[in-house]
Design a protein around this motif. Structure first.
Motif, PDB file in Angstrom:
ATOM      1  N   VAL A  36      31.057  47.712  54.233  1.00 49.78           N
ATOM      2  CA  VAL A  36      29.842  47.519  53.445  1.00 49.78           C
ATOM      3  C   VAL A  36      30.248  47.548  51.973  1.00 49.78           C
ATOM      4  N   VAL A  37      29.907  46.492  51.247  1.00 50.42           N
ATOM      5  CA  VAL A  37      30.185  46.422  49.810  1.00 50.42           C
ATOM      6  C   VAL A  37      28.848  46.309  49.086  1.00 50.42           C
ATOM      7  N   ILE A  38      28.669  47.131  48.068  1.00 48.37           N
ATOM      8  CA  ILE A  38      27.417  47.132  47.308  1.00 48.37           C
ATOM      9  C   ILE A  38      27.729  46.757  45.870  1.00 48.37           C
ATOM     10  N   PRO A  39      27.457  45.501  45.477  1.00 44.59           N
ATOM     11  CA  PRO A  39      27.649  45.117  44.082  1.00 44.59           C
ATOM     12  C   PRO A  39      26.484  45.634  43.242  1.00 44.59           C
ATOM     13  N   GLU A  40      26.822  46.280  42.133  1.00 43.18           N
ATOM     14  CA  GLU A  40      25.784  46.836  41.269  1.00 43.18           C
ATOM     15  C   GLU A  40      26.145  46.621  39.809  1.00 43.18           C
ATOM     16  N   TYR A  61      31.058  47.907  44.087  1.00 39.53           N
ATOM     17  CA  TYR A  61      31.651  46.959  43.143  1.00 39.53           C
ATOM     18  C   TYR A  61      30.741  46.965  41.930  1.00 39.53           C
ATOM     19  N   ASN A  62      31.216  47.553  40.832  1.00 44.42           N
ATOM     20  CA  ASN A  62      30.376  47.793  39.666  1.00 44.42           C
ATOM     21  C   ASN A  62      30.782  46.943  38.478  1.00 44.42           C
ATOM     22  N   GLN A  63      29.786  46.682  37.661  1.00 41.01           N
ATOM     23  CA  GLN A  63      30.017  46.006  36.387  1.00 41.01           C
ATOM     24  C   GLN A  63      28.986  46.529  35.407  1.00 41.01           C
ATOM     25  N   PRO A  68      25.389  39.281  33.907  1.00 38.17           N
ATOM     26  CA  PRO A  68      25.330  39.193  35.370  1.00 38.17           C
ATOM     27  C   PRO A  68      26.711  38.899  35.958  1.00 38.17           C
ATOM     28  N   PHE A  69      26.846  39.181  37.244  1.00 38.37           N
ATOM     29  CA  PHE A  69      28.086  38.861  37.931  1.00 38.37           C
ATOM     30  C   PHE A  69      28.303  37.354  37.913  1.00 38.37           C
ATOM     31  N   LYS A  70      29.533  36.949  37.766  1.00 37.50           N
ATOM     32  CA  LYS A  70      29.881  35.541  37.946  1.00 37.50           C
ATOM     33  C   LYS A  70      30.157  35.344  39.426  1.00 37.50           C
ATOM     34  N   ALA A  71      29.748  34.204  39.958  1.00 38.44           N
ATOM     35  CA  ALA A  71      29.885  33.948  41.385  1.00 38.44           C
ATOM     36  C   ALA A  71      31.338  34.068  41.840  1.00 38.44           C
TER      37      ALA A  71
END
Length: 84
Positions: A36-40, A61-63, A68-71
């Protein structure tokens, strides 16, 4: 998700619309997956809550840079998680 699915990767996604309370079936859904990966776009608060409540090894996976995240970034991070 579309990039990875088009490349034949086994991947699924869930979109949580409500966080309090969590959806009643979230625990069984999460436990049905190996990873399970949770981008936040923060320091990982949701991943912390999910780990604590459902005892799953959710990777965060944080930023935190206001953008916004790049695809491609996200696709690379998810591909690395699949390959681990």
């Amino acid at each position: 998700m579309r990039r990875l699915r088009a490349a034949g990767e086994p991947i699924a996604q869930a979109h949580l619309r409500h966080l309090n309370p969590f959806p009643h079936n979230l625990g069984p859904v999460l436990k049905g997956y190996d990873k399970v990966v949770i981008p936040e776009m923060n320091l990982g608060q949701l991943a912390t809550l999910i780990r604590a409540k459902y005892l799953v090894d959710a990777r965060s996976y944080n930023q935190v840079n206001g953008m916004p995240f790049k695809a491609e970034q996200l696709a690379t991070a998810l591909k690395e998680a699949i390959d681990d």
